[in-house]
Write a protein that holds these residues in place. Structure first.
Motif, short mmCIF file in Angstrom:
data_model
loop_
_atom_site.label_atom_id
_atom_site.label_comp_id
_atom_site.label_asym_id
_atom_site.label_seq_id
_atom_site.Cartn_x
_atom_site.Cartn_y
_atom_site.Cartn_z
N ILE A 301 48.80 32.37 37.77
CA ILE A 301 47.39 32.36 38.17
C ILE A 301 46.77 33.72 37.86
CG2 ILE A 301 45.77 32.05 40.07
CD1 ILE A 301 47.27 29.50 39.38
N ALA A 302 45.75 33.72 37.03
CA ALA A 302 45.08 34.97 36.64
C ALA A 302 44.23 35.49 37.79
CB ALA A 302 44.20 34.73 35.42
N PRO A 303 43.95 36.80 37.82
CA PRO A 303 43.03 37.34 38.83
C PRO A 303 41.68 36.63 38.77
CG PRO A 303 44.16 39.13 37.70
CD PRO A 303 44.51 37.86 36.95
N VAL A 304 41.04 36.49 39.93
CA VAL A 304 39.73 35.83 39.97
C VAL A 304 38.63 36.78 39.55
CG1 VAL A 304 40.47 34.20 41.73
CG2 VAL A 304 39.36 36.32 42.43
N TYR A 305 38.88 38.09 39.65
CA TYR A 305 37.97 39.09 39.10
C TYR A 305 38.73 40.39 38.94
CZ TYR A 305 37.28 40.62 44.01
OH TYR A 305 37.46 41.04 45.30
#
Length: 327
Positions: A301-305
């Motif tokens: 899961i990539a960072p959301v920001y």
């Protein structure tokens, strides 16, 4: 952004992510049991950039802790988007409406409406329960306050609220008809998103999504729990109603050289499963919230920001690649 009724809609990472059908990540942090919030804030800060919102529990398991509303304000001041849990156990309808007005004024717009655990389960068993409302009626209360009306059908002279209301759901509930009716009532009452209880049976989650949740078009966030050991898993099975950790998971933890690392691997696997079934996850890692970024990394899961930096005293988000793709 201004609503049709003239009220102002606050900027919200959570609300935006839900509206744009992103895979939504939330996590849970407990308020302190005392007057020093530093540990809570430190744990929440480890989640910056990785989640769309951080839940602050409200007397979970009827155990005394700092006010969820006060804790949510402290997180907001630290640059973290809070989701303030609000239970009906300890407040009547006057106090609940008053707290919702106060939350709105303090910039706390995400509220998870809960009935609340019975007081006998907690550390003050002689306390008196209130339960003037329960979660469905609390959701309806939020709905009328957002329209500028109170529960006596009187207008609010100082303006409507802007509360983004969520609710809890248990896809593993043994009563399928009860689960379906409760979900439908919460949708009808105005719930905009749902966070589930701990999920251990993903077949149940799939059935719930297919037969109940998907037609309602409301985001479901599957509850993912960090199991720290076989003993921890067995404790949950014994003491938390509705929880059943399968024997194969308990055996994995028991045989692991590092049970905690195995627990992280299991949580990451469950997040990957949830990605195929629903719109998000709600992660619970009691007292080890700092491990949630590692769980998300292992789940891909990539960072959301991007990272936050100071900008003349204000918080400014540095876009990640994911953010730039959406501009």
């Amino acid at each position: 952004m201004t609503l049709s009724n003239g009220s102002y809609t606050a900027s919200s990472l959570l609300r935006s992510a839900i509206a744009t059908n992103q895979f939504v990540i939330t996590a849970e942090v407990m308020p302190p049991k005392g007057g020093n919030p530093s540990h809570m804030i430190d744990m929440a800060k480890t989640l910056q950039g990785r989640v769309h919102g951080v839940n602050i529990t409200d007397g979970s398991r009827a155990v005394l802790r700092m006010s969820s509303l006060a804790s949510a304000v402290l997180l907001k001041q630290a640059g973290i988007e809070p989701i303030c849990q609000m239970t009906c156990r300890d407040r009547n309808r006057i106090a609940l409406q008053a707290d919702l007005m106060g939350a709105n004024a303090l910039g706390i717009h995400n509220v998870l409406a809960l009935t609340g655990d019975p007081v006998k389960a907690g550390d003050h068993p002689k306390a008196r329960s209130v339960f003037d409302l329960e979660s469905v009626r609390l959701l309806r209360t939020i709905g009328v306050l957002n329209q500028g009306i109170d529960l006596n059908d009187k207008p609010l002279p100082d303006g409507p609220l802007d509360i983004f209301a969520g609710a809890a759901i248990d896809p593993q509930c043994k009563s399928w008809s009860g689960l379906t009716k409760r979900f439908e009532r919460k949708v009808e009452a105005g719930a905009q998103f749902f966070q589930s209880q701990l999920i251990s049976d993903f077949d149940c989650l799939e059935k719930f999504m297919t037969e109940v949740a998907t037609p309602a078009q409301k985001p479901i966030l599957a509850g993912i729990f960090l199991l720290k050991s076989a003993k921890n898993a067995a404790f949950l099975n014994r003491n938390v109603p509705g929880v059943h950790i399968p024997d194969d998971i308990i055996n994995r933890l028991a045989k692991a050289e590092s049970p905690l690392q195995e627990g992280i691997a299991i949580a990451a696997e469950q997040i990957k499963l949830a990605q195929t079934l629903c719109q998000g996850v709600h992660i619970m890692a009691i007292r080890r919230e700092d491990l949630i970024p590692e769980i998300l990394d292992r789940a891909g899961i990539a960072p959301v920001y991007g990272k936050q930096v100071a900008n003349n005293g204000a918080n400014k988000m540095v876009p990640s690649h994911q953010d730039l793709a959406m501009v």
